[in-house]
Design a protein around this motif. Structure first.
Motif, short mmCIF file in Angstrom:
data_model
loop_
_atom_site.label_atom_id
_atom_site.label_comp_id
_atom_site.label_asym_id
_atom_site.label_seq_id
_atom_site.Cartn_x
_atom_site.Cartn_y
_atom_site.Cartn_z
N MET A 1 115.36 8.58 61.06
CA MET A 1 116.17 9.59 60.41
C MET A 1 117.45 8.99 59.83
O MET A 1 117.96 9.49 58.84
N THR A 2 117.96 7.94 60.44
CA THR A 2 119.19 7.32 59.96
C THR A 2 119.02 6.84 58.53
O THR A 2 119.92 6.99 57.70
N ARG B 1 123.50 9.79 51.52
CA ARG B 1 124.89 9.39 51.27
C ARG B 1 125.00 8.49 50.03
O ARG B 1 125.92 8.61 49.25
N ARG B 2 124.05 7.58 49.87
CA ARG B 2 124.08 6.66 48.72
C ARG B 2 123.85 7.37 47.39
O ARG B 2 124.20 6.84 46.34
N SER B 3 123.27 8.57 47.43
CA SER B 3 123.01 9.30 46.18
C SER B 3 124.30 9.67 45.45
O SER B 3 124.29 9.90 44.24
N GLY B 4 125.41 9.72 46.19
CA GLY B 4 126.68 10.05 45.57
C GLY B 4 126.95 11.53 45.47
O GLY B 4 128.02 11.95 45.04
N ASP C 1 131.60 12.27 54.32
CA ASP C 1 130.27 11.69 54.52
C ASP C 1 129.49 12.27 55.70
O ASP C 1 128.39 11.81 55.99
N SER C 2 130.01 13.25 56.42
CA SER C 2 129.23 13.84 57.50
C SER C 2 128.21 14.81 56.93
O SER C 2 128.47 15.50 55.94
N ILE C 3 127.03 14.82 57.52
CA ILE C 3 125.93 15.68 57.08
C ILE C 3 125.65 16.68 58.20
O ILE C 3 125.41 16.28 59.34
N ARG D 1 125.59 10.69 63.78
CA ARG D 1 126.91 10.31 63.30
C ARG D 1 127.73 11.54 62.91
O ARG D 1 127.24 12.44 62.27
N ASN D 2 129.01 11.54 63.24
CA ASN D 2 129.83 12.73 62.97
C ASN D 2 130.66 12.61 61.72
O ASN D 2 131.48 13.47 61.43
N GLY D 3 130.48 11.58 60.92
CA GLY D 3 131.23 11.43 59.69
C GLY D 3 132.51 10.66 59.87
O GLY D 3 133.04 10.10 58.94
N GLN D 4 133.04 10.59 61.09
CA GLN D 4 134.24 9.85 61.34
C GLN D 4 133.91 8.39 61.65
O GLN D 4 134.73 7.52 61.49
N ASP D 5 132.69 8.13 62.11
CA ASP D 5 132.26 6.76 62.41
C ASP D 5 131.74 6.13 61.12
O ASP D 5 130.60 6.27 60.76
#
Length: 86
Positions: A1-2, A9-12, A69-71, A80-84
């Protein structure tokens, strides 16, 4: 899933910073270079499609990263919570 979440995220594509509800219309407008109101109107029109419009909106809402960047789906699954940051 990662790998899936990293690819998203890379899609922008990000939720728009000037959001009214969830920022999906703002994100679409920013990515396509159109007026945010046109994008919001298109989203509202899509809701007229039985199940498809609202269903697609929910899926996009779950998978679209916030400005940090958090999803939401990743956070709900305990990732991941977006802060990492990477």
């Amino acid at each position: 899933m990662t790998a899936l979440f990293d690819a998203i995220r890379r899609s922008g594509f990000r939720r728009g910073p000037r959001r009214i509800f969830a920022g999906i219309g703002g994100g679409i407008a920013q990515k396509l270079g159109i007026s945010v109101w046109v994008a919001r109107l298109l989203v509202l029109i899509s809701f007229l499609l039985p199940v498809l419009g609202v269903g697609a909106y929910v899926v996009v809402w779950l998978l679209t990263p916030w400005q940090d960047d958090s999803i939401p789906l990743e956070r709900a699954l305990g990732g991941r919570n977006g802060q990492d940051q990477r």
